[in-house]
Design an enzyme around this catalytic site. Structure first.
Site, PDB file in Angstrom:
ATOM      1  N   ASN A  32       0.857  -1.191   0.000  1.00  0.00           N
ATOM      2  CA  ASN A  32       0.000   0.000   0.000  1.00  0.00           C
ATOM      3  C   ASN A  32       0.900   1.251   0.000  1.00  0.00           C
ATOM      4  O   ASN A  32       0.789   2.128   0.835  1.00  0.00           O
ATOM      5  CB  ASN A  32      -0.952  -0.008   1.205  1.00  0.00           C
ATOM      6  CG  ASN A  32      -2.063   1.015   1.049  1.00  0.00           C
ATOM      7  OD1 ASN A  32      -2.387   1.737   1.963  1.00  0.00           O
ATOM      8  ND2 ASN A  32      -2.633   1.094  -0.129  1.00  0.00           N
ATOM      9  N   HIS A  34       3.114   4.589  -0.621  1.00  0.00           N
ATOM     10  CA  HIS A  34       2.889   6.011  -0.891  1.00  0.00           C
ATOM     11  C   HIS A  34       4.256   6.684  -1.045  1.00  0.00           C
ATOM     12  O   HIS A  34       5.312   6.010  -0.978  1.00  0.00           O
ATOM     13  CB  HIS A  34       2.048   6.644   0.223  1.00  0.00           C
ATOM     14  CG  HIS A  34       2.561   6.377   1.603  1.00  0.00           C
ATOM     15  ND1 HIS A  34       3.770   6.857   2.055  1.00  0.00           N
ATOM     16  CD2 HIS A  34       2.041   5.645   2.627  1.00  0.00           C
ATOM     17  CE1 HIS A  34       3.967   6.466   3.296  1.00  0.00           C
ATOM     18  NE2 HIS A  34       2.941   5.711   3.675  1.00  0.00           N
ATOM     19  N   ALA A  35       4.236   7.996  -1.195  1.00  0.00           N
ATOM     20  CA  ALA A  35       5.492   8.725  -1.464  1.00  0.00           C
ATOM     21  C   ALA A  35       6.529   8.521  -0.349  1.00  0.00           C
ATOM     22  O   ALA A  35       7.733   8.589  -0.606  1.00  0.00           O
ATOM     23  CB  ALA A  35       5.185  10.206  -1.649  1.00  0.00           C
ATOM     24  N   GLY A  36       6.064   8.277   0.877  1.00  0.00           N
ATOM     25  CA  GLY A  36       6.991   8.038   1.985  1.00  0.00           C
ATOM     26  C   GLY A  36       7.817   6.776   1.735  1.00  0.00           C
ATOM     27  O   GLY A  36       9.038   6.757   1.946  1.00  0.00           O
ATOM     28  N   HIS A  37       7.169   5.713   1.260  1.00  0.00           N
ATOM     29  CA  HIS A  37       7.900   4.476   0.961  1.00  0.00           C
ATOM     30  C   HIS A  37       8.890   4.717  -0.187  1.00  0.00           C
ATOM     31  O   HIS A  37      10.015   4.211  -0.159  1.00  0.00           O
ATOM     32  CB  HIS A  37       6.938   3.353   0.527  1.00  0.00           C
ATOM     33  CG  HIS A  37       5.987   2.917   1.602  1.00  0.00           C
ATOM     34  ND1 HIS A  37       4.646   3.244   1.592  1.00  0.00           N
ATOM     35  CD2 HIS A  37       6.181   2.180   2.718  1.00  0.00           C
ATOM     36  CE1 HIS A  37       4.051   2.717   2.644  1.00  0.00           C
ATOM     37  NE2 HIS A  37       4.955   2.066   3.356  1.00  0.00           N
ATOM     38  N   LEU A 150      11.188   7.457   9.607  1.00  0.00           N
ATOM     39  CA  LEU A 150      11.165   7.986  10.981  1.00  0.00           C
ATOM     40  C   LEU A 150       9.772   8.299  11.496  1.00  0.00           C
ATOM     41  O   LEU A 150       9.623   8.663  12.661  1.00  0.00           O
ATOM     42  CB  LEU A 150      12.042   9.241  11.066  1.00  0.00           C
ATOM     43  CG  LEU A 150      13.525   8.938  11.284  1.00  0.00           C
ATOM     44  CD1 LEU A 150      14.364  10.189  11.043  1.00  0.00           C
ATOM     45  CD2 LEU A 150      13.765   8.404  12.699  1.00  0.00           C
ATOM     46  N   ASP A 152       7.699   6.108  12.072  1.00  0.00           N
ATOM     47  CA  ASP A 152       7.627   5.052  13.090  1.00  0.00           C
ATOM     48  C   ASP A 152       8.901   5.129  13.928  1.00  0.00           C
ATOM     49  O   ASP A 152       9.756   4.228  13.873  1.00  0.00           O
ATOM     50  CB  ASP A 152       7.483   3.695  12.405  1.00  0.00           C
ATOM     51  CG  ASP A 152       6.205   3.625  11.594  1.00  0.00           C
ATOM     52  OD1 ASP A 152       5.126   3.699  12.187  1.00  0.00           O
ATOM     53  OD2 ASP A 152       6.293   3.546  10.358  1.00  0.00           O
ATOM     54  N   SER A 187       0.820   8.108   5.568  1.00  0.00           N
ATOM     55  CA  SER A 187       0.673   6.799   6.199  1.00  0.00           C
ATOM     56  C   SER A 187      -0.390   6.019   5.446  1.00  0.00           C
ATOM     57  O   SER A 187      -1.370   6.616   4.958  1.00  0.00           O
ATOM     58  CB  SER A 187       0.225   6.986   7.662  1.00  0.00           C
ATOM     59  OG  SER A 187      -0.248   5.765   8.173  1.00  0.00           O
TER      60      SER A 187
HETATM   61  O1  PAF Z   1       6.920  -0.319   8.967  1.00  0.00           O
HETATM   62  C1  PAF Z   1       6.421  -1.332   8.398  1.00  0.00           C
HETATM   63  O2  PAF Z   1       5.813  -1.245   7.326  1.00  0.00           O
HETATM   64  C2  PAF Z   1       6.554  -2.697   9.063  1.00  0.00           C
HETATM   65  O3  PAF Z   1       6.482  -2.597  10.442  1.00  0.00           O
HETATM   66  C3  PAF Z   1       7.818  -3.450   8.623  1.00  0.00           C
HETATM   67  C4  PAF Z   1       9.084  -2.732   9.051  1.00  0.00           C
HETATM   68  C5  PAF Z   1       7.829  -3.623   7.109  1.00  0.00           C
HETATM   69  C6  PAF Z   1       7.846  -4.841   9.264  1.00  0.00           C
HETATM   70  O4  PAF Z   1       6.733  -5.593   8.894  1.00  0.00           O
END
Ligand code: PAF
Length: 288
Positions: A32, A34-37, A150, A152, A187
């Site tokens: 799922n 988004h730009a953060g990933h 960051l 998380d 998120s």
């Molecule tokens: O931040 C997440 O998306 C998850 O906690 C991770 C690090 C991929 C572990 O499942």
């Protein structure tokens, strides 16, 4: 971009790169995207020759009341985004590949202290699930570096602690949170917000900024800082705006213990419910 779901295929590809003397960066995700990933993938490219991403919705990090079945699954869209970002390999295992004996018989990693408060208190065993799957994915990919967002913040500290405690030869790269113009942290959970909720959600980051300002002013005037009182004031404004604060604390940036007068490296950690979404956010603050 090649997508593989079998461990043997992943290992074969990484081995070829290793034989060519190439370095490998890793971006674990639950999809799922988004730009953060994508900012994690962009950062990963700066540190290694090849970038491996994974998409695995990890059942071990969901609580019994948390709805893993309705977690958004957007594989085709995710693959397009990762391809556009120049990802070299995507690993998409199924739960029986990661946990062949089932969750009940699976060995696990527990990172004490740092996992305990904040999200660890609201979501018991969550960080055990995160640490276990990240450790397992690290063992499968064997990257030189791995990127984590960051937003998380506590998760990053848990993983950093695990890597240090267990002498894993991997450098963890924390990556700054990507935000909407309103200040709302990107998120996957923002997808649960209605238009009205999305309009009020930025109050969370706005009040972390207000709190950071009050702390900085107090510090610059050499005043004693009432971290708890100020945090309560910020939480009240957030709650009055229509969110429901789960926690909001000023902490030492590395130990995550409640901040004390002598600490100069701080982080404000917060989680708040907004409709069906549980938003988390933070703000790091260096007092100089
Ligand atoms: O931040 C997440 O998306 C998850 O906690 C991770 C690090 C991929 C572990 O499942």
């Amino acid at each position: 971009m090649k997508t593989v779901s079998q461990i043997s295929e992943l290992r074969t590809q990484v081995k070829v790169w290793r034989q060519q003397g190439l370095t490998v960066a890793f971006v674990p995700t639950m999809g799922n995207l988004h730009a953060g990933h994508i900012s994690l993938v962009d950062e990963a490219h700066k540190h290694a020759d090849k970038v491996v991403a994974s998409i695995f919705i990890n059942p071990m990090q969901f609580g019994i009341n948390e709805d893993i079945d309705n977690y958004p699954r957007t594989m085709v869209d995710d693959q397009q985004k990762l391809t556009a970002a120049g990802t070299d390999l995507l690993f998409t295992p199924t739960p029986d590949i990661i946990y062949p004996k089932g969750l009940a018989k699976q060995s696990f990693i527990e990172v004490p202290n740092i996992s305990d408060g904040y999200c660890g208190e609201s979501r018991p065993d969550h960080f055990r699930g995160v640490a276990t799957v990240v450790c397992k994915l690290f063992n499968l990919v064997q990257p030189d570096i791995a990127c984590f967002g960051l937003k998380d913040y506590q998760q990053v500290q848990v993983i950093q602690t695990m890597v240090e405690d267990l002498s894993m030869p991997i450098t963890i790269i924390p990556v700054a949170t990507t935000r909407e113009e309103s200040g709302l942290a990107l998120s996957s959970r923002n997808g649960y917000l209605t238009a009205e909720e999305k309009a009020i959600a930025p109050v969370l980051q706005k009040n972390l900024q207000w709190l950071a300002e009050q702390i900085s002013i107090g510090f610059s005037q050499s005043e004693s800082i009432d971290f708890i009182g100020l945090s309560k004031q910020a939480a009240k404004v957030i709650n009055d705006a229509g969110l429901h604060t789960d926690y909001l604390h000023v902490c030492h940036a590395h130990t995550l213990q409640p901040a004390s007068e002598d600490d100069t490296q701080l982080v404000i950690l917060a989680a708040a419910h907004c409709g069906k979404a549980r938003l988390i956010d933070n703000l790091q603050l260096k007092l100089t």
